[in-house]
Enzyme design. Sequence first.
Site, PDB file in Angstrom:
ATOM      1  N   GLU A 176      38.248 -12.911  10.908  1.00 57.92           N
ATOM      2  CA  GLU A 176      38.776 -13.789  11.969  1.00 57.92           C
ATOM      3  C   GLU A 176      37.822 -13.897  13.145  1.00 57.92           C
ATOM      4  OE1 GLU A 176      41.628 -14.964   9.742  1.00 57.92           O
ATOM      5  OE2 GLU A 176      41.304 -15.821  11.727  1.00 57.92           O
ATOM      6  N   GLY A 177      36.546 -13.971  12.853  1.00 59.63           N
ATOM      7  CA  GLY A 177      35.534 -14.014  13.920  1.00 59.63           C
ATOM      8  C   GLY A 177      35.140 -12.592  14.269  1.00 59.63           C
TER       9      GLY A 177
END
Lengths: 574, 574
Positions: free
Chosen positions: A434-435
Amino acid sequence: MPFTAPTADQRFVLEHVVRIGDLAASDRFADATPDLVEAVLEGAGQFAAGEWAPLDRAGDTVGAKWTEGGVVMPDGFRAAYRAYVEGGWGTIGSPVDFGGQGLPFVLAAAVLDTLGAANMGFALCPTLTVGAIEALVHHGTPEQQAQYLPRLATGEWTGTMNLTEPQAGSDVGALRTRAEPLGKDRWAITGTKIYISFGDHNLTDNIVHLVLARTPGAPQGTKGLSLFLVPKYRLDTDGQPGDFNDVRVVSIEHKMGLHASPTCVLSFGDNGDCIGELVGAEGGGIAAMFTMMNNARLNVGLQGVQVAEAATQKAVAYARDRIQSARAGSASRDPVAIIEHPDVRRMLMRMKAQTQAARALVYYAAGQVDRAALGDSDAKKRLDLLTPLAKAHGTDLGNEVASIGIQVHGGMGYIEETGAAQHFRDARITPIYEGTNGIQAADLVGRKLSGDNGGTLAALIAEMRGEAQDAGLIALIDACEDVARHMLAAEIDDRLAGSYPFLTMLSVGVCGWLMERSGRIASGAQGDPAFLAMKAAAARFYVEQLVPEALGLKAAALAQAEVLYAVDAEAFAA
Amino acid sequence: MPFTAPTADQRFVLEHVVRIGDLAASDRFADATPDLVEAVLEGAGQFAAGEWAPLDRAGDTVGAKWTEGGVVMPDGFRAAYRAYVEGGWGTIGSPVDFGGQGLPFVLAAAVLDTLGAANMGFALCPTLTVGAIEALVHHGTPEQQAQYLPRLATGEWTGTMNLTEPQAGSDVGALRTRAEPLGKDRWAITGTKIYISFGDHNLTDNIVHLVLARTPGAPQGTKGLSLFLVPKYRLDTDGQPGDFNDVRVVSIEHKMGLHASPTCVLSFGDNGDCIGELVGAEGGGIAAMFTMMNNARLNVGLQGVQVAEAATQKAVAYARDRIQSARAGSASRDPVAIIEHPDVRRMLMRMKAQTQAARALVYYAAGQVDRAALGDSDAKKRLDLLTPLAKAHGTDLGNEVASIGIQVHGGMGYIEETGAAQHFRDARITPIYEGTNGIQAADLVGRKLSGDNGGTLAALIAEMRGEAQDAGLIALIDACEDVARHMLAAEIDDRLAGSYPFLTMLSVGVCGWLMERSGRIASGAQGDPAFLAMKAAAARFYVEQLVPEALGLKAAALAQAEVLYAVDAEAFAA
């Protein structure tokens, strides 16, 4: 050791950190009364302890398996997932219009916190469904919403996010998956996606993939991307899963941990028969993706809380049980439980304090989702600012706490049968997906700080300073302000070079503010004396010992990029 | 990515940090000329890269296996071990009187550094043999030395340390293994030992176990312990391995990592036929054990260096190879190697700086072994003081660097095939075994600090202050002095409560001192410009960014135990 849901801390944080009473005062969240909150937390706790926690070990040791017919979950997961759906645990935060309960996002997060502390890998599945729901609520057509949301809202179907491709890790602009128009908003999807969590499984009779793809003639880079809804099975005229939609699970990854979560390579349209629908505008894929990802980032931060909670419970139980060595300096030479030894107790206190701090940070940010939903535009700005902190620092703390958990177990912690190692392995993905946390730090010193020339941060810092009492905490808040001022004036490379230390400092500042308040309230509150005394002690430990640690990061946060580029890339291999 | 031995850094550290020239000026170590040092480092590097590194992955994925007939190492290990013996790599530091080369301990440590960076689990085997050699050199009878040392010195036989028992983890006073006299210095050994690294294997035709056991009528606690030499196969009249000595490997542990190293449960005397010989005096087991363990602790600190080196090499290679995203702020939108992104470069610089710092610390301490062997009593005291720092901080850095290594790889880091995860899993045992890092911290603030009322530390601090130039580094040295003063006056609980933060501060202070010197020398030295520039940059980064971080630990180091005991043990579960 049986899992116990952290309901006392959840209730405390919801009341005093999130101030959920503010939300319940609105029409929209009027149902979120203290009694209902209590009932949800207790019910979720019992469900998670009874149904999900017992499967945590099999999730790791057996794990999700790839077969010709698709991914098969370990024994028991299917029934436990059905119990989750039937218990209505998926509906807490889902939209009322589509069969959800419409309760605050932060309360749904608390339920996920409990589920994930019981079984982190399993809880990732509903976490992803939340992202799919968000995307369709905000960008879907009424037809798409009517067809898909009711079953996503209950969890009868699960959702996935399909971003990454082999040649493009964090660089979504480089994606190649294609969508060719077939007419009547039908698109032929072709391409390969990797790292798709729960991209396939046998828990439900359909899976709703949300897929970033490129339409013909679209510009290069992120502007050419659109989001497509691609079910595993197309819906028939009754809205039931019908024909297979040519989404094939090619393989699953052999990961260090989180084995209950199948990380899939998905191939779309191998036989030219994968049909998707556009979600939102053509070329609006990135905007829709951020809708999915923002709350997903908070929920990944929440995974840090989950694993910290699980690791702490296990370490405390072990340290109370394990008898070894007399207390140093004691007249008695009788061996004592290791929790009585000062350095072991320091480790456990650190675990408790960091777990509570991570929960305070992530819940506080999640509460801003609800305040924003009520129309508070400052809350929306604060949410945007806090999202990278919650994601990155929440997951950093999950990793730190899981590592200390191994250390408390001594040699036993390294033996897989004990279970402490599983938490350590499970936790390690959370700073990546997620990043990456580095991307979160870049987001903080880029868009989130400069977006309004530091105004949102200045407002937060003013509020923190207005409440903070400890001199060390005030010094940290001042230091954050200094660094923010530096960042606003600095060149991009210098900002990025100091971004990660700054993110950590600021996160600890926010946690320190919330923990100090929590300790103050706990010291004067009525309730379970053991819980309140622990809260007060953990808060004191946090403010007195962990806050000063973060002040040590100031030099790195202010440092320029020049030292990093003093040598060229080849010299790193010299 | 092929492994490359870190010979340039080793040579630099030996010359400028250890000042090995001082050693070569003595008669005893006169052979340790620059040419010989160079030849040893280069030769070991080629050997390790060619023979041991290629087996690292199989060590993890196949691992040592328990069978009815004993532990079997993965394919290739037996031949690679034989090549190690035949190459004379085991003899570097072994005593000349028994066929060793008698070179400095620190040079043998450098060879182990290389071997372990190539294959950490495998290198643990010779590491343990070093401990057995030390015990016999200092405490063995001439007969024992003549029978066992020549083959231990070459590595033809390996050694083990048998301390831990199921009921007594770190509490050796609680050991129960018994030794009953049979006459003529023959003792019948009975008991079970756990966590015995390389307690069995098929690499050599004998294994020499050194076993702590209790003799009849011996006092309780540590004073009743004696050390016994227990070969796997008894020696026949020709000194060759003969009859099986009733040492059975019951099982091996299922560990999170270090799978190439079989962690054995050994049962001695199941059939009443296990015979040992006393090493040293009856009741002198603890003293003999500390002889074994002290250098073993340094060598475990060295494992931190090994895994940090391996993880850094892998991450640097990946970051140079992996192309993703344009440089932020750059006019060009072409994707670049991720090493060009500031936060990735920050991570890599941190890895380089921490690896070099760990190497400087451990080698510096190892150099004191040699200075002490030359009769320098101050060096012996400094060695004693630095041993807990080298063990605990060296291994902490190994873990930190291995974790950053995963992060640099992004999602690939979590996939086992990449290899970054192996380093992370392998590293995690090092803060635990050979005395947990908490025990090291207790040793520091206990015996090592109070032993001479802080005199040894004061001398070290004076030397550091005399050379340090950076204001931040001087501030850290001052802070270490403040904390030491506090510790000397404090109650035992308060000392222990702050012991771990103090150990870290002091370790960073020592590293900062040695790194600052290294950077200064590198800036003016002749040699490989890429290596020297990297050294100077890493030293600068260390002093400017990592030293201030450690200053943030002062509050925790000075904190009292009271906050830890503000609640009772049960409240930790509330």
